[in-house]
Design an enzyme around this catalytic site. Structure first.
Site, short mmCIF file in Angstrom:
data_model
loop_
_atom_site.label_atom_id
_atom_site.label_comp_id
_atom_site.label_asym_id
_atom_site.label_seq_id
_atom_site.Cartn_x
_atom_site.Cartn_y
_atom_site.Cartn_z
N HIS A 87 -16.39 16.43 2.75
CA HIS A 87 -17.83 16.66 2.55
C HIS A 87 -18.57 16.41 3.88
CE1 HIS A 87 -21.49 16.64 -0.22
NE2 HIS A 87 -21.97 16.44 1.01
N HIS B 218 -21.68 18.37 6.71
CA HIS B 218 -22.70 19.42 6.91
C HIS B 218 -22.68 19.80 8.38
CE1 HIS B 218 -24.84 19.00 2.96
NE2 HIS B 218 -24.23 17.82 3.00
N GLN C 86 -29.67 24.05 -0.19
CA GLN C 86 -30.31 22.76 0.12
C GLN C 86 -31.67 22.59 -0.56
OE1 GLN C 86 -29.54 19.74 2.59
NE2 GLN C 86 -30.79 19.39 0.78
N HIS D 232 -23.66 18.92 -4.96
CA HIS D 232 -24.38 17.66 -4.70
C HIS D 232 -24.99 17.29 -6.05
CE1 HIS D 232 -24.02 18.72 -0.49
NE2 HIS D 232 -24.65 17.62 -0.12
N GLU E 170 -27.58 12.93 -6.74
CA GLU E 170 -27.67 12.07 -5.54
C GLU E 170 -29.02 11.36 -5.58
OE1 GLU E 170 -27.23 13.96 -1.73
OE2 GLU E 170 -26.96 12.04 -0.70
N ASP F 257 -20.03 13.12 5.45
CA ASP F 257 -21.30 13.74 5.03
C ASP F 257 -22.17 14.18 6.22
OD1 ASP F 257 -23.23 14.78 3.36
OD2 ASP F 257 -23.81 12.89 2.45
N TRP G 90 -30.78 13.07 7.71
CA TRP G 90 -30.47 12.14 6.62
C TRP G 90 -29.82 10.86 7.13
CZ3 TRP G 90 -30.33 17.32 6.49
CH2 TRP G 90 -31.02 17.96 5.46
FE FE2 Z 1 -24.05 16.26 1.52
#
Ligand code: FE2
Length: 415
Positions: A54, A56, A149, A207, A210, A306, A312
Site C-alpha cells: 500500500h 501512493h 481520492q 481505503h 480510515e 502508505d 498526509w
Molecule cells: Fe493510502
C-alpha cells in the site's frame, strides 16, 4: 550460474545452499555440487523480498509543495492534495514516482502496490504510473489501484473516471467510502467497486473506514459483497481504523464473516498512528485496526508504508523493517511467539494480499528473487531492525552493501 552458500533460511536450524540458473531457483539443498560463481552469505538470514502492498507513488515528495497540512488530519490532507494536483504533468509524476521506487528498492522492496488518484479529468497520474510500471518491470513489480481520492460520487464523473481507469489497465479497483458525501453514497460506492471488479476481472483494494468514527462500517458491506461473489481472496481492506474502535460484540460477529470471505487486510501503522486520534483528547486512540486479533483468527494481515513525504505524512523511506518495528509495537505484538513469524507481515502476507503466491517465494522453479538481512535469525533481524545487505532479482544483484566498519575508539568495544 551462481551458488549461494551458508544461507540461513527462516525457520531452518542448519544452513543450506541455493543454486541460481537463468534467473530461477534451480536447486535448494544442504549441499550442491556445481562449477560456478560462489557467494558466501556467512549465515545471514535470507528471505523473499519485502513487499509494500500500500503506497501512493503519485503523491511522493509533495509534502512541501503547497500549503502544509496544519491539522495533521486525513481530511485536510485530501484538501491539500486537491489544491496541488491540477499542476501535475506526466513527466513530473514519473520523476517523483521513480525516486520513490528507488527509495523502497534500497531497503529490499521488490513488489509495490500503489494507489493512483483517478479523480482528475485527464487521469495524468494513471498515465504516468502505467508508463513507470512498464519501465521498471525488470527490477520491481508494480500493481496499480484506480483510487478515487475525492470519492466516486463526491467527485464529478467519478464513476466514469473509474471505468476509464479499468479500460486503461489499472490492476485493482479502489475506493474511499468514508469520504463520500453521505453513508448512502459510501455504500453505493462499495457496490460500484465490486461491480467493476467482477466486470473487468480485477483485484479490489479499498481505503476502508480510515477514520476513528465507529459508525463507519463499510468493511461489513464490502466483506459481504465479496463473500457472495466468491472474490474475498482477491480483495483487500486497507486501513479499517474504525474497526480498531468497534465494540467487542460487533467485532466478534465480524471476525467470523471476515474469515469466511478470505478478505485481506493492510494496516499502515506509522501513517495511522500519526493521522488518527486527532479529535481525541485523552484517552487517545492508536488509530490502527485489530491487527493482532485478525492475525490470531487466521485472517491475512500485512503492513505497508502508505506515504513518503506527502500531504498526509511528511516522513517515510520504504524501509519495511522500520514499518514492521512500528506495527509490532503499536499492535502489542513483540512477545517471542509473535516475533517468530513477524517478518511475514512485510513479505509473504503482503504477497498474498497482492495475489502473488504463485510466483513469490524461495522455491525451486520460481524466479530467484530474495534479500539477505544483516542478522543471523528472525529475532535479531527485528530486534536490531536489520538492514538489507543484498537484494537479488531474477538472479541478478539490485544492490550489495559493503559491510559496515567501525573505528574502535574505546576499550569497551574490545571486551
Ligand atoms: Fe493510502
Amino acid at each position: 550460474m551462481k551458488k549461494f552458500i551458508n544461507v540461513r533460511r527462516k525457520g531452518c536450524k542448519t544452513p543450506v545452499e541455493i543454486l541460481v540458473k537463468d534467473g530461477m531457483f534451480e536447486k535448494i539443498a544442504p549441499k550442491i555440487e556445481a562449477e560456478c560463481e560462489i557467494i558466501d552469505l556467512e549465515g545471514n538470514i535470507v528471505i523473499p523480498p519485502y513487499v509494500d502492498p500500500h503506497m501512493h507513488l503519485d503523491y511522493v515528495y509533495t509534502a512541501n509543495l503547497g500549503t502544509q497540512n496544519g491539522s495533521g488530519t486525513l481530511f485536510e490532507g485530501i484538501q491539500r492534495w486537491s489544491e496541488q494536483k491540477e499542476h501535475l504533468s506526466i513527466e513530473e509524476v514519473k520523476s517523483r514516482a521513480i525516486r520513490g521506487i528507488q527509495s523502497e528498492m534500497k531497503h529490499g522492496v521488490q513488489y509495490i502496490r500503489t494507489h493512483v488518484d483517478v479523480t482528475e479529468p485527464n487521469l495524468t497520474a494513471l498515465k504516468a504510473l502505467l508508463e513507470v510500471k512498464e519501465e521498471v518491470k525488470d527490477v520491481v513489480e508494480l500493481q496499480l489501484v484506480a483510487f478515487p481520492q475525492e470519492g466516486i460520487y463526491a467527485y464529478p464523473r467519478g464513476d466514469e473516471l473509474m471505468e476509464e481507469a479499468m479500460k486503461m489497465g489499472a490492476d485493482c479497483v479502489g475506493g474511499i467510502p468514508h469520504y463520500e458525501l453521505a453513508r448512502e453514497f459510501g455504500e453505493k460506492s462499495i457496490h460500484k467497486i465490486v461491480e467493476l471488479a467482477v466486470k473487468y476481472d480485477r483485484l479490489i483494494d479499498v481505503h476502508c473506514d480510515e477514520t476513528d468514527d465507529v459508525q463507519s462500517r463499510f468493511l461489513e458491506l464490502l466483506n459481504a459483497l465479496v463473500l457472495i461473489e466468491g472474490i474475498g481472496n482477491k480483495t483487500t481492506a486497507s486501513h479499517t481504523c474504525s474497526f480498531g474502535s468497534a465494540d467487542n460484540s460487533y467485532a466478534y460477529r465480524m471476525m467470523k464473516l471476515l474469515k469466511r470471505s478470505g478478505i485481506n487486510f493492510v494496516s499502515c501503522p506509522t501513517e495511522n498512528i500519526f493521522l488518527q486520534g486527532r479529535q481525541d483528547t485523552y484517552p487517545k486512540r492508536r488509530g490502527i485496526t485489530r491487527v493482532k486479533e485478525l492475525h490470531e483468527e487466521g485472517i491475512n494481515v500485512c503492513f505497508a508504508q502508505d506515504s513518503m513525504s506527502d500531504p498526509w505524512y511528511p516522513l517515510g523511506t520504504g524501509s519495511m523493517i522500520h514499518i514492521l518495528d512500528h506495527g509490532l509495537h503499536i499492535a502489542q505484538m513483540i512477545s517471542p511467539e509473535n516475533i517468530e513469524n513477524a517478518l511475514d507481515f512485510v513479505t509473504i502476507n503482503g504477497a498474498k494480499a497482492m495475489n502473488l503466491e504463485h510466483t513469490y517465494g524461495i522455491e525451486e522453479g520460481k524466479d530467484a528473487n530474495f534479500i539477505v538481512l544483516d542478522a543471523k535469525n528472525e529475532f535479531d533481524a527485528i530486534a536490531q531492525r536489520a538492514g538489507t545487505l543484498m537484494s537479488i532479482h531474477r538472479g541478478e544483484y539490485l544492490f550489495e552493501m559493503e559491510p559496515a566498519k567501525m573505528k574502535q575508539q574505546n576499550s569497551i568495544f574490545m571486551r
